[in-house]
Design a protein around this motif. Structure first.
Motif, PDB file in Angstrom:
ATOM      1  N   LEU A 132      10.738  30.347  20.516  1.00 57.63           N
ATOM      2  CA  LEU A 132       9.738  30.185  19.457  1.00 57.63           C
ATOM      3  C   LEU A 132      10.410  29.870  18.119  1.00 57.63           C
ATOM      4  O   LEU A 132       9.931  29.009  17.366  1.00 57.63           O
ATOM      5  CB  LEU A 132       8.901  31.456  19.329  1.00 57.63           C
ATOM      6  N   LEU A 133      11.504  30.542  17.827  1.00 61.84           N
ATOM      7  CA  LEU A 133      12.218  30.283  16.574  1.00 61.84           C
ATOM      8  C   LEU A 133      12.772  28.857  16.554  1.00 61.84           C
ATOM      9  O   LEU A 133      12.781  28.209  15.505  1.00 61.84           O
ATOM     10  CB  LEU A 133      13.345  31.294  16.389  1.00 61.84           C
ATOM     11  N   SER A 134      13.222  28.372  17.690  1.00 58.33           N
ATOM     12  CA  SER A 134      13.740  26.998  17.747  1.00 58.33           C
ATOM     13  C   SER A 134      12.637  25.973  17.557  1.00 58.33           C
ATOM     14  O   SER A 134      12.907  24.819  17.213  1.00 58.33           O
ATOM     15  CB  SER A 134      14.445  26.757  19.084  1.00 58.33           C
ATOM     16  N   ARG A 135      11.388  26.394  17.788  1.00 57.15           N
ATOM     17  CA  ARG A 135      10.232  25.511  17.573  1.00 57.15           C
ATOM     18  C   ARG A 135       9.613  25.732  16.197  1.00 57.15           C
ATOM     19  O   ARG A 135       8.493  25.325  15.932  1.00 57.15           O
ATOM     20  CB  ARG A 135       9.160  25.752  18.652  1.00 57.15           C
ATOM     21  N   ARG A 136      10.343  26.419  15.323  1.00 62.26           N
ATOM     22  CA  ARG A 136       9.892  26.724  13.960  1.00 62.26           C
ATOM     23  C   ARG A 136       8.611  27.546  13.947  1.00 62.26           C
ATOM     24  O   ARG A 136       7.710  27.338  13.129  1.00 62.26           O
ATOM     25  CB  ARG A 136       9.695  25.432  13.160  1.00 62.26           C
ATOM     26  N   LEU A 137       8.551  28.491  14.867  1.00 61.18           N
ATOM     27  CA  LEU A 137       7.381  29.365  14.959  1.00 61.18           C
ATOM     28  C   LEU A 137       7.763  30.805  14.597  1.00 61.18           C
ATOM     29  O   LEU A 137       7.320  31.763  15.220  1.00 61.18           O
ATOM     30  CB  LEU A 137       6.792  29.310  16.376  1.00 61.18           C
ATOM     31  N   ALA A 138       8.587  30.933  13.567  1.00 58.31           N
ATOM     32  CA  ALA A 138       9.007  32.260  13.121  1.00 58.31           C
ATOM     33  C   ALA A 138       7.817  33.125  12.728  1.00 58.31           C
ATOM     34  O   ALA A 138       7.791  34.326  12.984  1.00 58.31           O
ATOM     35  CB  ALA A 138       9.980  32.136  11.947  1.00 58.31           C
ATOM     36  N   ALA A 139       6.809  32.509  12.111  1.00 58.54           N
ATOM     37  CA  ALA A 139       5.630  33.272  11.688  1.00 58.54           C
ATOM     38  C   ALA A 139       4.943  33.909  12.893  1.00 58.54           C
ATOM     39  O   ALA A 139       4.469  35.053  12.811  1.00 58.54           O
ATOM     40  CB  ALA A 139       4.651  32.360  10.950  1.00 58.54           C
ATOM     41  N   LEU A 140       4.910  33.191  14.022  1.00 57.58           N
ATOM     42  CA  LEU A 140       4.279  33.738  15.225  1.00 57.58           C
ATOM     43  C   LEU A 140       5.071  34.929  15.754  1.00 57.58           C
ATOM     44  O   LEU A 140       4.497  35.936  16.170  1.00 57.58           O
ATOM     45  CB  LEU A 140       4.175  32.649  16.292  1.00 57.58           C
ATOM     46  N   VAL A 141       6.396  34.822  15.735  1.00 50.77           N
ATOM     47  CA  VAL A 141       7.237  35.935  16.183  1.00 50.77           C
ATOM     48  C   VAL A 141       6.985  37.172  15.327  1.00 50.77           C
ATOM     49  O   VAL A 141       6.806  38.283  15.852  1.00 50.77           O
ATOM     50  CB  VAL A 141       8.734  35.542  16.113  1.00 50.77           C
ATOM     51  N   LEU A 142       6.948  36.989  14.013  1.00 52.99           N
ATOM     52  CA  LEU A 142       6.769  38.127  13.110  1.00 52.99           C
ATOM     53  C   LEU A 142       5.368  38.723  13.212  1.00 52.99           C
ATOM     54  O   LEU A 142       5.207  39.949  13.199  1.00 52.99           O
ATOM     55  CB  LEU A 142       7.050  37.681  11.676  1.00 52.99           C
ATOM     56  N   LEU A 143       4.360  37.870  13.327  1.00 54.79           N
ATOM     57  CA  LEU A 143       2.988  38.382  13.458  1.00 54.79           C
ATOM     58  C   LEU A 143       2.800  39.146  14.762  1.00 54.79           C
ATOM     59  O   LEU A 143       2.172  40.209  14.780  1.00 54.79           O
ATOM     60  CB  LEU A 143       1.998  37.219  13.384  1.00 54.79           C
ATOM     61  N   ALA A 144       3.372  38.630  15.850  1.00 52.36           N
ATOM     62  CA  ALA A 144       3.263  39.321  17.136  1.00 52.36           C
ATOM     63  C   ALA A 144       3.989  40.664  17.080  1.00 52.36           C
ATOM     64  O   ALA A 144       3.492  41.671  17.597  1.00 52.36           O
ATOM     65  CB  ALA A 144       3.829  38.447  18.251  1.00 52.36           C
ATOM     66  N   ALA A 145       5.170  40.685  16.437  1.00 49.58           N
ATOM     67  CA  ALA A 145       5.933  41.930  16.330  1.00 49.58           C
ATOM     68  C   ALA A 145       5.171  42.963  15.497  1.00 49.58           C
ATOM     69  O   ALA A 145       5.119  44.148  15.856  1.00 49.58           O
ATOM     70  CB  ALA A 145       7.301  41.662  15.725  1.00 49.58           C
ATOM     71  N   TYR A 146       4.568  42.521  14.392  1.00 53.61           N
ATOM     72  CA  TYR A 146       3.830  43.465  13.552  1.00 53.61           C
ATOM     73  C   TYR A 146       2.558  43.945  14.257  1.00 53.61           C
ATOM     74  O   TYR A 146       2.189  45.121  14.153  1.00 53.61           O
ATOM     75  CB  TYR A 146       3.469  42.834  12.208  1.00 53.61           C
ATOM     76  N   ALA A 147       1.895  43.059  14.982  1.00 52.53           N
ATOM     77  CA  ALA A 147       0.713  43.470  15.741  1.00 52.53           C
ATOM     78  C   ALA A 147       1.079  44.543  16.762  1.00 52.53           C
ATOM     79  O   ALA A 147       0.341  45.514  16.966  1.00 52.53           O
ATOM     80  CB  ALA A 147       0.095  42.260  16.441  1.00 52.53           C
ATOM     81  N   GLY A 148       2.235  44.367  17.402  1.00 53.90           N
ATOM     82  CA  GLY A 148       2.688  45.386  18.335  1.00 53.90           C
ATOM     83  C   GLY A 148       2.970  46.704  17.640  1.00 53.90           C
ATOM     84  O   GLY A 148       2.694  47.778  18.184  1.00 53.90           O
ATOM     85  N   PHE A 149       3.494  46.640  16.418  1.00 53.95           N
ATOM     86  CA  PHE A 149       3.772  47.852  15.651  1.00 53.95           C
ATOM     87  C   PHE A 149       2.487  48.608  15.330  1.00 53.95           C
ATOM     88  O   PHE A 149       2.449  49.844  15.381  1.00 53.95           O
ATOM     89  CB  PHE A 149       4.497  47.471  14.363  1.00 53.95           C
ATOM     90  N   VAL A 150       1.431  47.893  14.994  1.00 52.37           N
ATOM     91  CA  VAL A 150       0.161  48.520  14.618  1.00 52.37           C
ATOM     92  C   VAL A 150      -0.563  49.098  15.829  1.00 52.37           C
ATOM     93  O   VAL A 150      -1.301  50.087  15.732  1.00 52.37           O
ATOM     94  CB  VAL A 150      -0.734  47.497  13.893  1.00 52.37           C
ATOM     95  N   LEU A 151      -0.347  48.498  16.998  1.00 50.70           N
ATOM     96  CA  LEU A 151      -1.117  48.844  18.196  1.00 50.70           C
ATOM     97  C   LEU A 151      -1.107  50.336  18.530  1.00 50.70           C
ATOM     98  O   LEU A 151      -2.171  50.904  18.823  1.00 50.70           O
ATOM     99  CB  LEU A 151      -0.595  48.022  19.379  1.00 50.70           C
ATOM    100  N   PRO A 152       0.054  51.042  18.500  1.00 50.78           N
ATOM    101  CA  PRO A 152       0.024  52.471  18.859  1.00 50.78           C
ATOM    102  C   PRO A 152      -0.840  53.319  17.934  1.00 50.78           C
ATOM    103  O   PRO A 152      -1.251  54.423  18.321  1.00 50.78           O
ATOM    104  CB  PRO A 152       1.508  52.887  18.763  1.00 50.78           C
TER     105      PRO A 152
END
Length: 382
Positions: A184-204
């Motif tokens: 994803l980072l190689s496809r310039r989708l850093a924002a998607l990586v960060l949003l998915a990571a933060y969504a996972g953080f909020v989930l619990p």
């Protein structure tokens, strides 16, 4: 938080500074280690024993926060791990392709899985024996009721982890997902990586995520660091692309922000009455699931990095005598401290300030000696 690097135990080739004119046959710049990151990681892993032991009051306890500040050593540890993974896996991608990224990431996950499960089973056996002999000083969380077969199955499936090396278990799924993040980072989708990571953080905080909660909680910092590591060369060149005055303001602002976050967190730690509202708890504490923690942690990390880099040489010559070996062999140090923290309470508990301080420093000294002797190093993956 491999070399521990916990989990990203980068090899001696990882770095950040490119020596001018030094290029290997393939044309890529030759890299050396990032000393500042080694110093930071050495500190993070070095104080873990004191934090986990929790013998207060003590000298280290006066400033390490024991996980109660606005951001903690653990967040920084996971960010450094991710940062180095981002550097290494981008290099793999550019030199050898995606297959190498997958192979190296999953091999690391496999090695850490073996170590993590083995330690869980070992500490569980010791804990059960201690309970059976009337020793209540075992770490909380021990499964002392399941059948041996059920305990083994739960450990193998990562639904049960025990001991003071549980971060290793959290890293396994991070390394399994690392190739996807690299793609994803190689496809310039850093924002998607960060949003998915933060969504996972909020989930619990919203749903019962069971045994997956620790991975979601700490994964956000790993992938924050991984994103920065993937773009490390761009970040390193950032000062040259800014007007000197702008860079000075940004650098000073980040350092001041890091110091303020630490100072405010320390004041609130010792005066909890100043932050007794439910709003503060949900934003910054909540068992370190505060919603703003993943936003302030990178600011604190960046400011700390810039501050230490400014004084890198004198720190390396002094405290670096301990911090650099710890940072460069962080997995070994992390595993070693887990044994000390688990076993020390069976010998004696917390007492006064000086006694507790001596215990903390003695563990650090013992780990340093074990590191020099490389005792049982063959059991710990590099």
């Amino acid at each position: 938080m491999t070399s521990l690097l916990l989990p990203t135990a980068p090899t001696a080739g990882v770095t950040a500074r490119v020596r001018s004119g030094a290029r290997p046959a393939g044309g890529a710049p030759k890299r050396e280690r990032v000393v500042t990151l080694d110093l930071m990681r050495g500190y993070y892993v070095g104080v873990l024993a004191a934090i986990h032991l929790g013998y207060l009051p003590s000298l280290l306890g006066l400033f390490d926060g024991h996980g109660g500040l606005l951001t903690s050593e653990a967040e920084g540890f996971f960010m450094i791990s991710g940062l180095l993974v981002g550097m290494l896996r981008r290099r793999d991608l550019e030199r050898h392709g995606m297959a190498r990224v997958v192979r190296n990431s999953w091999q690391r996950a496999g090695r850490l899985y073996v170590v993590a499960v083995s330690l869980t089973l070992l500490f569980s056996c010791v804990g059960r024996l201690a309970v059976a002999h009337g020793r209540p000083q075992v770490k909380v969380g021990l499964d002392d009721h399941s059948t041996p077969l059920a305990l083994v199955v739960n450990a193998l499936t990562l639904r049960y982890t025990y001991g003071w090396a549980d971060f290793l278990t959290f890293y396994v799924p991070m390394f399994l997902l690392a190739p996807l993040a690299v793609w994803l980072l190689s496809r310039r989708l850093a924002a998607l990586v960060l949003l998915a990571a933060y969504a996972g953080f909020v989930l619990p905080s919203c749903y019962d995520t069971g045994s997956g909660s620790p991975f979601l909680q700490w994964g956000v910092y790993f992938f924050l660091g991984m994103t920065a590591g993937y773009h490390w060369d761009d970040l390193r060149r950032l000062p040259t692309r800014m007007p000197p005055g702008t860079w000075r303001v940004l650098r000073t602002g980040l350092i001041v922000a890091a110091l303020l976050l630490y100072a405010v967190g320390t004041v609130l730690l010792y005066h909890p009455d100043l932050a007794s509202s439910a709003g503060y708890d949900s934003l910054f504490q909540n068992n370190r699931l505060g919603l703003l923690r993943p936003l302030v942690a990178p600011v604190s990390f960046a400011g700390t990095y810039l501050l230490i880099r400014r004084f890198e040489e004198p720190i390396a010559r002094t405290a670096g005598k301990v911090l650099l070996p710890f940072g460069r062999s962080s997995l070994y140090v992390y595993v070693a401290q887990s044994f000390f923290v688990f076993l020390v309470p069976f010998a004696f508990g917390a007492r006064g300030f000086w006694f507790n301080t001596v215990i903390d420093l003695s563990i650090i000294a013992a780990i340093q000696l074990a590191l020099r002797a490389r005792f049982l190093a063959f059991l710990v993956p590099a």
